[in-house]
Motif scaffolding. Structure first.
Motif: not given
Length: 166
Positions: A1-19, A22-26
């Motif tokens: 199941m896809t979580n549609t309330d998170w539109p970004f390609d960044a990792d939602r639960d990465d600790p850096l998100t709090a800062l 975005p943690v994502t690809s190159f």
């Protein structure tokens, strides 16, 4: 199941998100101001994460000020740009590179992959760079020196960047 309330390609639960990093690809699909490449060999330290967050904040303040665009950005999980994304990659302790997603030619990273140094590109001659040295080269490089605004930003934040060298 896809979580549609998170539109970004960044990792939602990465600790850096709090800062707001975005943690994502190159090659992220969003025009983030800056992001961290999840394929990096090493994660940023807590101190380096604060440096990345400050880089994003400085870029937003410099180019967009504190007006309606900035307020709109602060209402989202991440800060966006309207031109390009700077992606930071960490190879090892004290060895960082960056790229802009709009680049069409030349090396993928500056400095290039460690195994390619001394290779075909002029930027292959660059030694390993710290995170701050890489940032000095990014949007802040207009001549052989970082921009005055970037130098002042760093000097005003010794708790993040250390005391300025004299």
């Amino acid at each position: 199941m896809t979580n549609t309330d998170w539109p970004f390609d960044a990792d939602r639960d990465d600790p850096l998100t709090a800062l707001r990093i975005p943690v994502t690809s190159f090659a992220p699909g969003w025009l983030y101001t800056a992001c961290f490449d999840r394929e990096s060999e090493v994660r940023p330290t807590d101190a380096e994460a604060l440096v990345i967050a400050s880089f994003i904040e400085q870029y937003q303040e410099r180019w967009f000020g504190n007006g309606s665009w900035r307020r709109k950005q602060l209402a989202q999980a991440f800060d966006m740009d309207c031109r390009t994304t700077t992606v930071f990659h960490k190879w090892a302790e004290g060895d960082w590179s960056y790229r802009c997603v709009t680049w069409e030619r030349g090396p993928l990273w500056i400095p290039v992959f460690p195994r390619q140094r001394e290779g075909e590109y002029d930027n292959a001659k660059l030694p390993a760079h710290t995170l701050v040295q890489v940032m000095d080269r990014v949007h802040h490089m207009h001549t052989e020196y970082p921009s005055k605004q970037w130098a002042e930003w760093k000097a005003q934040r010794p708790d993040i960047f250390g005391e300025p060298s004299r």
